[in-house]
Scaffold this active site. Structure first.
Site, PDB file in Angstrom:
ATOM      1  N   LYS A   1      -9.766  -5.637  -5.067  1.00 57.17           N
ATOM      2  CA  LYS A   1     -10.567  -4.418  -5.192  1.00 57.17           C
ATOM      3  C   LYS A   1      -9.662  -3.240  -5.523  1.00 57.17           C
ATOM      4  O   LYS A   1      -9.980  -2.402  -6.355  1.00 57.17           O
ATOM      5  CB  LYS A   1     -11.268  -4.121  -3.852  1.00 57.17           C
ATOM      6  CG  LYS A   1     -12.496  -4.957  -3.593  1.00 57.17           C
ATOM      7  CD  LYS A   1     -12.942  -4.865  -2.113  1.00 57.17           C
ATOM      8  CE  LYS A   1     -12.892  -6.227  -1.459  1.00 57.17           C
ATOM      9  NZ  LYS A   1     -13.274  -6.314  -0.064  1.00 57.17           N
TER      10      LYS A   1
ATOM     11  N   LYS B   1      -3.069 -10.717  -9.151  1.00 60.78           N
ATOM     12  CA  LYS B   1      -4.025 -11.129  -8.111  1.00 60.78           C
ATOM     13  C   LYS B   1      -5.295 -10.277  -8.160  1.00 60.78           C
ATOM     14  O   LYS B   1      -5.213  -9.042  -8.271  1.00 60.78           O
ATOM     15  CB  LYS B   1      -3.376 -10.970  -6.730  1.00 60.78           C
ATOM     16  CG  LYS B   1      -4.235 -11.474  -5.597  1.00 60.78           C
ATOM     17  CD  LYS B   1      -3.746 -11.007  -4.245  1.00 60.78           C
ATOM     18  CE  LYS B   1      -4.408  -9.715  -3.841  1.00 60.78           C
ATOM     19  NZ  LYS B   1      -4.291  -9.332  -2.448  1.00 60.78           N
TER      20      LYS B   1
ATOM     21  N   LYS C   1       0.843  -1.207   0.000  1.00 63.20           N
ATOM     22  CA  LYS C   1       0.000   0.000   0.000  1.00 63.20           C
ATOM     23  C   LYS C   1       0.875   1.252   0.000  1.00 63.20           C
ATOM     24  O   LYS C   1       0.579   2.239  -0.675  1.00 63.20           O
ATOM     25  CB  LYS C   1      -0.951  -0.011   1.194  1.00 63.20           C
ATOM     26  CG  LYS C   1      -2.012  -1.116   1.042  1.00 63.20           C
ATOM     27  CD  LYS C   1      -3.282  -0.801   1.787  1.00 63.20           C
ATOM     28  CE  LYS C   1      -4.421  -1.705   1.347  1.00 63.20           C
ATOM     29  NZ  LYS C   1      -4.739  -2.774   2.263  1.00 63.20           N
TER      30      LYS C   1
HETATM   31  P1  TYM Z   1     -10.214  -8.995   2.537  1.00 64.12           P
HETATM   32  O1  TYM Z   1     -11.609  -8.501   2.623  1.00 64.12           O
HETATM   33  O2  TYM Z   1      -9.213  -8.133   1.865  1.00 64.12           O
HETATM   34  O3  TYM Z   1     -10.176 -10.427   1.880  1.00 64.12           O
HETATM   35  C1  TYM Z   1     -11.079 -11.409   2.312  1.00 64.12           C
HETATM   36  C2  TYM Z   1     -10.552 -12.792   1.999  1.00 64.12           C
HETATM   37  O4  TYM Z   1     -10.455 -12.965   0.580  1.00 64.12           O
HETATM   38  C3  TYM Z   1      -9.172 -13.469   0.262  1.00 64.12           C
HETATM   39  N1  TYM Z   1      -8.797 -12.994  -1.080  1.00 64.12           N
HETATM   40  C4  TYM Z   1      -8.361 -13.787  -2.060  1.00 64.12           C
HETATM   41  N2  TYM Z   1      -8.164 -15.111  -2.104  1.00 64.12           N
HETATM   42  C5  TYM Z   1      -7.713 -15.630  -3.268  1.00 64.12           C
HETATM   43  N3  TYM Z   1      -7.465 -14.885  -4.369  1.00 64.12           N
HETATM   44  C6  TYM Z   1      -7.648 -13.548  -4.367  1.00 64.12           C
HETATM   45  N4  TYM Z   1      -7.419 -12.833  -5.458  1.00 64.12           N
HETATM   46  C7  TYM Z   1      -8.112 -12.939  -3.167  1.00 64.12           C
HETATM   47  N5  TYM Z   1      -8.398 -11.653  -2.800  1.00 64.12           N
HETATM   48  C8  TYM Z   1      -8.812 -11.715  -1.515  1.00 64.12           C
HETATM   49  C9  TYM Z   1      -8.247 -12.922   1.340  1.00 64.12           C
HETATM   50  O5  TYM Z   1      -7.070 -13.652   1.447  1.00 64.12           O
HETATM   51  C10 TYM Z   1      -9.133 -13.041   2.564  1.00 64.12           C
HETATM   52  O6  TYM Z   1      -9.061 -14.353   3.081  1.00 64.12           O
HETATM   53  N6  TYM Z   1      -7.383  -8.956   6.519  1.00 64.12           N
HETATM   54  C11 TYM Z   1      -8.478  -9.781   6.002  1.00 64.12           C
HETATM   55  C12 TYM Z   1      -9.748  -9.578   6.783  1.00 64.12           C
HETATM   56  C13 TYM Z   1      -9.640 -10.002   8.216  1.00 64.12           C
HETATM   57  C14 TYM Z   1      -9.434 -11.336   8.674  1.00 64.12           C
HETATM   58  C15 TYM Z   1      -9.406 -11.244  10.111  1.00 64.12           C
HETATM   59  C16 TYM Z   1      -9.304 -12.580   8.043  1.00 64.12           C
HETATM   60  C17 TYM Z   1      -9.711  -9.206   9.297  1.00 64.12           C
HETATM   61  N7  TYM Z   1      -9.570  -9.927  10.426  1.00 64.12           N
HETATM   62  C18 TYM Z   1      -9.222 -12.380  10.903  1.00 64.12           C
HETATM   63  C19 TYM Z   1      -9.106 -13.713   8.847  1.00 64.12           C
HETATM   64  C20 TYM Z   1      -9.061 -13.604  10.253  1.00 64.12           C
HETATM   65  C21 TYM Z   1      -8.620  -9.464   4.516  1.00 64.12           C
HETATM   66  O7  TYM Z   1      -7.698  -9.405   3.811  1.00 64.12           O
HETATM   67  O8  TYM Z   1      -9.842  -9.249   4.047  1.00 64.12           O
END
Ligand code: TYM
Length: 311
Positions: free
Chosen positions: A193, A190, A111
């Protein structure tokens, strides 16, 4: 019974990377665990500063959870901001870890490299995530590859706390599916968003069609790899082989086949989603919030005793 916890940020519409990387694996395994699914709204605040949009996204992400097949009677679904212990524990962890430890976080560095404002919240993101995981004595965290380091951070932080104050937190383990670890987006990078390369999970048919038709294809090969690499996550290689053979050189036809296969998965879920009202979502979150708060508070009593603020 082992505990499972995962979370998604309500920072925008979920995409098929979120679905294949995190939600689908969760749906496939959550009934074998004591499962928790969290709406990471305070994490989303690091990038989304529009209250109207955030409110809507929170409702939508819960609707998405239920539409993809999570039964709120079997999994605890709650909003992070409803359980104050998450931010409280983050502060306690903040007093144990160093700046240089957090400076190594890939997500933060990425970021920073993209010129996103380096707020303290963005920097502290992994610590809040560690609190999410550790508060509930989580054993398993199903996530995509991009979150691997964050779960490692949670383990490190648990270790630091346990060393300083005695055995308190369990060591969580990430669970990453090999094939779906990093679902590619429409440009082959990858799906994310923040990269603007997503295929929306619950877009209209037309929105999904537009996104798939926009997949960048490399005209040098025989089969469009950016299309195929998404497609193979929906169908087996043996099912796809004849399709790609028949469509050799005709990328439009391969894209149309992908649209049809996405629609076959999403269509029924979209119908279910439309039947879930705001009132349904609020009832789920009220119930889940109460249960999560009770569990977290129990853990915090132990934490407060251990650190010495409970006199
Ligand atoms: P977020 O909302 O960015 O992503 C949510 C989940 O989607 C997965 N993901 C993907 N997996 C495969 N290919 C992709 N292109 C891809 N893009 C996103 C992410 O790996 C994630 O599993 N920090 C977390 C949110 C969070 C969380 C937690 C997760 C907050 N607290 C505690 C687990 C446990 C996140 O990245 O959200």
């Amino acid at each position: 019974m082992q505990r499972l916890l995962t979370g998604l940020q309500p920072s925008g519409a979920l995409h098929i990377g979120n679905y294949l990387g995190a939600l689908k694996p969760f749906v496939g395994m959550y009934e074998e665990y004591e499962s928790i699914l969290m709406v990471a709204d305070y994490h989303a605040l690091t990038t989304l500063k529009d209250p109207v949009q955030l409110r809507q996204n929170i409702l939508d992400v819960v609707r998405d959870y239920v539409a993809v097949g999570v039964d709120p009677k079997k999994a605890l679904i709650f909003q992070q901001s409803e359980v104050q212990a998450h931010t409280e524990l983050t502060w306690i962890f903040n007093t144990l870890i160093t700046m240089s430890f957090l400076e190594l976080a890939h997500a933060y560095k990425d970021k920073e490299a993209r010129g996103i404002e380096r707020t303290v919240g963005l920097f502290d993101y992994p610590v809040l995530m560690a609190a999410d995981i550790l508060l509930y004595d989580t054993d398993v965290v199903p996530v995509g590859q991009d979150q691997k380091q964050h779960v490692e951070y949670a383990r490190e932080i648990a270790g630091k706390f346990n060393t300083a104050y005695g055995e308190t937190f369990k060591m969580p383990k990430e669970q990453i599916r090999k094939d779906e670890a990093s679902v590619p987006g429409t440009d082959g990078k990858k799906m994310s968003k923040s990269y603007g390369n997503t295929i929306p999970l619950f877009g209209t048919y037309e929105e999904i069609q537009k996104a798939v038709m926009g997949i960048i294809t490399d005209s040098s090969g025989e089969s469009p790899s950016n299309v195929y690499n998404i497609h193979r996550l929906l169908k087996s290689e043996s099912e796809l082989a004849p399709v790609y053979k028949a469509n050799k050189g005709n990328y439009k036809a391969s894209k149309e086949a992908l649209i049809a296969d996405i629609e076959a998965v999403v269509g029924p879920m979209r119908e279910k989603r439309a039947s879930i009202t705001d009132a349904d979502v609020k009832a789920i979150l009220k119930d889940g919030g109460g249960k999560a708060r009770a569990r977290a508070e129990k853990k915090m009593l132990d934490v407060r005793k251990k650190i010495g603020v409970k006199i």
